[in-house]
Design a protein around this motif. Sequence first.
Motif, mmCIF file in Angstrom:
data_model
loop_
_atom_site.group_PDB
_atom_site.id
_atom_site.type_symbol
_atom_site.label_atom_id
_atom_site.label_comp_id
_atom_site.label_asym_id
_atom_site.label_seq_id
_atom_site.Cartn_x
_atom_site.Cartn_y
_atom_site.Cartn_z
ATOM 1 N N LEU A 259 0.865 -1.190 0.000
ATOM 2 C CA LEU A 259 0.000 0.000 0.000
ATOM 3 C C LEU A 259 0.895 1.231 0.000
ATOM 4 O O LEU A 259 1.898 1.273 0.713
ATOM 5 C CB LEU A 259 -0.931 -0.005 1.215
ATOM 6 C CG LEU A 259 -1.952 1.126 1.341
ATOM 7 C CD1 LEU A 259 -3.227 0.623 2.041
ATOM 8 C CD2 LEU A 259 -1.403 2.334 2.098
ATOM 9 N N SER A 260 0.501 2.229 -0.800
ATOM 10 C CA SER A 260 1.327 3.434 -0.939
ATOM 11 C C SER A 260 0.457 4.670 -0.803
ATOM 12 O O SER A 260 -0.687 4.703 -1.277
ATOM 13 C CB SER A 260 2.021 3.425 -2.307
ATOM 14 O OG SER A 260 2.790 4.591 -2.513
ATOM 15 N N PHE A 261 1.034 5.714 -0.158
ATOM 16 C CA PHE A 261 0.286 6.953 0.048
ATOM 17 C C PHE A 261 1.239 8.145 -0.072
ATOM 18 O O PHE A 261 1.608 8.779 0.913
ATOM 19 C CB PHE A 261 -0.384 6.936 1.431
ATOM 20 C CG PHE A 261 -1.636 7.772 1.524
ATOM 21 C CD1 PHE A 261 -2.889 7.201 1.340
ATOM 22 C CD2 PHE A 261 -1.568 9.125 1.799
ATOM 23 C CE1 PHE A 261 -4.049 7.950 1.439
ATOM 24 C CE2 PHE A 261 -2.714 9.891 1.897
ATOM 25 C CZ PHE A 261 -3.967 9.307 1.719
ATOM 26 N N ALA A 292 3.597 6.842 -10.155
ATOM 27 C CA ALA A 292 2.529 6.380 -9.263
ATOM 28 C C ALA A 292 1.727 5.265 -9.925
ATOM 29 O O ALA A 292 1.294 4.314 -9.260
ATOM 30 C CB ALA A 292 1.624 7.548 -8.887
ATOM 31 N N ALA A 293 1.555 5.354 -11.234
ATOM 32 C CA ALA A 293 0.775 4.349 -11.961
ATOM 33 C C ALA A 293 1.414 2.967 -11.892
ATOM 34 O O ALA A 293 0.715 1.946 -11.978
ATOM 35 C CB ALA A 293 0.615 4.773 -13.422
ATOM 36 N N LEU A 294 2.727 2.912 -11.726
ATOM 37 C CA LEU A 294 3.412 1.620 -11.663
ATOM 38 C C LEU A 294 2.932 0.776 -10.487
ATOM 39 O O LEU A 294 3.121 -0.442 -10.483
ATOM 40 C CB LEU A 294 4.931 1.827 -11.561
ATOM 41 C CG LEU A 294 5.616 2.575 -12.703
ATOM 42 C CD1 LEU A 294 7.121 2.626 -12.470
ATOM 43 C CD2 LEU A 294 5.320 1.932 -14.044
ATOM 44 N N PHE A 295 2.311 1.412 -9.497
ATOM 45 C CA PHE A 295 1.864 0.681 -8.305
ATOM 46 C C PHE A 295 0.510 0.007 -8.519
ATOM 47 O O PHE A 295 0.111 -0.848 -7.727
ATOM 48 C CB PHE A 295 1.791 1.630 -7.110
ATOM 49 C CG PHE A 295 1.745 0.938 -5.780
ATOM 50 C CD1 PHE A 295 2.820 0.198 -5.322
ATOM 51 C CD2 PHE A 295 0.612 1.021 -4.969
ATOM 52 C CE1 PHE A 295 2.786 -0.441 -4.089
ATOM 53 C CE2 PHE A 295 0.566 0.389 -3.737
ATOM 54 C CZ PHE A 295 1.658 -0.346 -3.292
ATOM 55 N N ALA A 296 -0.203 0.401 -9.557
ATOM 56 C CA ALA A 296 -1.521 -0.190 -9.823
ATOM 57 C C ALA A 296 -1.380 -1.698 -10.049
ATOM 58 O O ALA A 296 -0.397 -2.153 -10.626
ATOM 59 C CB ALA A 296 -2.147 0.471 -11.047
ATOM 60 N N LEU A 320 -5.114 8.031 -13.744
ATOM 61 C CA LEU A 320 -4.818 6.933 -12.818
ATOM 62 C C LEU A 320 -6.067 6.100 -12.571
ATOM 63 O O LEU A 320 -6.003 4.861 -12.531
ATOM 64 C CB LEU A 320 -4.290 7.487 -11.494
ATOM 65 C CG LEU A 320 -2.855 8.029 -11.490
ATOM 66 C CD1 LEU A 320 -2.531 8.647 -10.135
ATOM 67 C CD2 LEU A 320 -1.856 6.928 -11.805
ATOM 68 N N GLN A 321 -7.200 6.755 -12.407
ATOM 69 C CA GLN A 321 -8.461 6.030 -12.221
ATOM 70 C C GLN A 321 -8.758 5.138 -13.423
ATOM 71 O O GLN A 321 -9.226 4.002 -13.265
ATOM 72 C CB GLN A 321 -9.612 7.009 -12.018
ATOM 73 C CG GLN A 321 -9.745 7.544 -10.603
ATOM 74 C CD GLN A 321 -11.009 8.361 -10.440
ATOM 75 O OE1 GLN A 321 -11.322 9.201 -11.283
ATOM 76 N NE2 GLN A 321 -11.740 8.108 -9.373
ATOM 77 N N ALA A 322 -8.472 5.643 -14.620
ATOM 78 C CA ALA A 322 -8.720 4.853 -15.827
ATOM 79 C C ALA A 322 -7.868 3.587 -15.830
ATOM 80 O O ALA A 322 -8.338 2.507 -16.220
ATOM 81 C CB ALA A 322 -8.431 5.694 -17.072
ATOM 82 N N LEU A 323 -6.619 3.710 -15.399
ATOM 83 C CA LEU A 323 -5.749 2.538 -15.324
ATOM 84 C C LEU A 323 -6.259 1.551 -14.284
ATOM 85 O O LEU A 323 -6.349 0.340 -14.543
ATOM 86 C CB LEU A 323 -4.321 2.969 -14.981
ATOM 87 C CG LEU A 323 -3.320 1.835 -14.737
ATOM 88 C CD1 LEU A 323 -3.182 0.957 -15.973
ATOM 89 C CD2 LEU A 323 -1.968 2.384 -14.315
ATOM 90 N N ASP A 331 -11.693 1.532 -7.080
ATOM 91 C CA ASP A 331 -11.776 2.015 -5.701
ATOM 92 C C ASP A 331 -10.458 1.884 -4.939
ATOM 93 O O ASP A 331 -10.363 2.310 -3.789
ATOM 94 C CB ASP A 331 -12.876 1.270 -4.941
ATOM 95 C CG ASP A 331 -14.267 1.624 -5.450
ATOM 96 O OD1 ASP A 331 -14.402 2.672 -6.094
ATOM 97 O OD2 ASP A 331 -15.203 0.837 -5.221
ATOM 98 N N ASN A 332 -9.446 1.307 -5.581
ATOM 99 C CA ASN A 332 -8.147 1.155 -4.906
ATOM 100 C C ASN A 332 -7.282 2.400 -5.002
ATOM 101 O O ASN A 332 -6.195 2.447 -4.416
ATOM 102 C CB ASN A 332 -7.375 -0.033 -5.498
ATOM 103 C CG ASN A 332 -7.670 -1.326 -4.762
ATOM 104 O OD1 ASN A 332 -8.616 -1.403 -3.986
ATOM 105 N ND2 ASN A 332 -6.875 -2.355 -5.008
ATOM 106 N N VAL A 333 -7.714 3.407 -5.739
ATOM 107 C CA VAL A 333 -6.936 4.640 -5.837
ATOM 108 C C VAL A 333 -7.770 5.799 -5.314
ATOM 109 O O VAL A 333 -8.954 5.918 -5.622
ATOM 110 C CB VAL A 333 -6.452 4.896 -7.289
ATOM 111 C CG1 VAL A 333 -7.610 5.131 -8.249
ATOM 112 C CG2 VAL A 333 -5.457 6.035 -7.337
#
Length: 669
Positions: A259-261, A292-296, A320-323, A331-333
Amino acid sequence: MIAFASVATAEDVRLQPLKDLNGYFPFDPPKDLASWENRKEEIRRRILVSEGLWPMPTKTPLNAVIHGKIEKEGYTIEKVYFESAPGLFVTGNLYRPSHPKGKVPAIMFAHGHWADARLSMEEEAKVRSVIAAGGERFENGGRSTFQSLCVQLARMGCVVWQWDMLSDSDSLQLSREVVHGFAKQRPEMNTTENWGLYSPQAESHMQSIMGLQTLNAVRGLDFLLSLPEVDPERTAITGASGGGTQTMLLAAIDERIKLSFPCVMVSTAMQGGCTCENASLLRVGTGNVEFAALFAPKPQGMNTANDWTREMSTKGFPDLQALYTLYGKKDNVLLVRGEHFPHNYNSVTRSAFYTFLNRHFQLGFPSPVIEKDFEPLPKEELTVWNAEHPAPKAVGPDFERSLLAWLTKDATETLKTASNSAEGINEILRPAHEVIIGRTYKDAGKADWELGTKEDRGSFLEMSGTVLNRSYDEEIKVLWHYPKTWNGKVVIWLGDGGNLAMENKEVAKLVESGVAVMGADLFLQAGGTPKQTRVVKEPREFAGYTYGYNHALFAQRVHDVMTLVTFLRNTKVGSHPTPEFVGLAGWGETGPVAVAARALTGAAVDRLAVDTGGFRFGEILDYRAPGFLPGGSKYLDLPGMILLNGDLPLWVKGEGASPEGTAVEWLLQ
């Protein structure tokens, strides 16, 4: 004879102003996950190479020391130091729940550029003004953002590791001036041996403050996971500002983070202004939102403030939501809106982090999670060093040199071992060079041709014109000597002076033999190569501010050669065939360029003939020199690029014993 079509000329995009950290860095979400997985691996590798972590430095013993436990209501605090590399000490505080129940979550807290952050205490008057603005809740707890987050998480049953950035709090081995305030090159550090940070040698070996801090974060996670009570499936990292940069980068490269914030740092605008947030190669063609997208699709939150993140809700976050939606995990972002707050990690954002963590790690607390007050501890109680645990004596310039020397020796040994096997060459060396040059032959682009002049020279035609790379908006002025009786072979002839290098007996011999010869003005070669290359408008003399966002001139010239090769290999006009043979020759300053180009184009170049003149990236002592290349020295320097040519036909002069015969004889075989 090959026929050439005439098309409109494009302006070379490389002549435009250089990109810098204040540019625009959008993220274009992929159309499908298969293409994203390829892109994801490419960007992850870019981060690792740029930070000197490809391959990862040898993980030597941490020799961790935990001491000075302080018992508080519901939690404990301990002082910790360990060695991320031999002699490089990482310092911080370890917060633990007083009565952990089974395996517990582990949180890493990276702070930003607040001076002495972990040990600092805010003035009471400032705290009251922040409370009045809604940024904090308590006069006591509000005096230390850094302790507040750690205490709350420990009370929630988590182990928390808060460590010092280099030069901060108990991290004393490198000065704050060097780490965060570097401004001018240090001549005494710009040497071919025993160099220091920011020097051309350090950049050529991918050694930077940013890389050291990421290494410290990786080893900090090693330390956390060595604790018996830690649940390896519930590990998180958070931090704000420079700590947000550290957060997104560790999360991007280390699969152990769940998890990242990252706070007040994910943005399509300013990418991080400090020397500790930039590294050569890092953001060429990419940026923080893509990091940040790499964490998806793993859980990730971020926030906005009245700073460079203020437009994130419309620029960046929807992408990011689209990814995440592609993964079925929209809902994970999370984006926490806070444009009415200044740049910080205040209690509102901290509460959002606790609540996000509580949901995804199933901690069982009522939602939203609200911070409780506590009594912060003074610096004297939190500091790591004391009489029983004295601070390291290895500090300053001598320590800086010795640390880089160890990193160089360690990397060289690993890479030499890798060079002895096809697996090591193809999985370590070749991918690194693809990042350093910034382009592969597969992605060399679509090229076509515009004819300029055409003169009959008797036995051959002399034609000038422009090869246009439509994919990248780049152009190359070329000169052809084209025999009227063509044998299907073409040689690209490169040398000092660009097209002027075509006027010699060797080229004449090739043309007399029926070979078409193409000369080229590689980028910024027409009229003579500049003595120094352009840099961004930044008074601080740090290569990362330029080459973290732009290709080096050497790399751009390699791109030109790759464009010429792909043009020759793919041009079909009417009934005329493509060449059955493409040779490449490079002399003077273009010899090393030709070697690098052949290393990445492979069998698309049938034969290579070069004189390297014994060139070594490791001998360049000016980061503005035309031959400077970030990472050029690390991967076994020019011999490493020669090695990547494998068993392909190669004639090399300048690397020891002279080859047999002449270059022309070799090319005509």
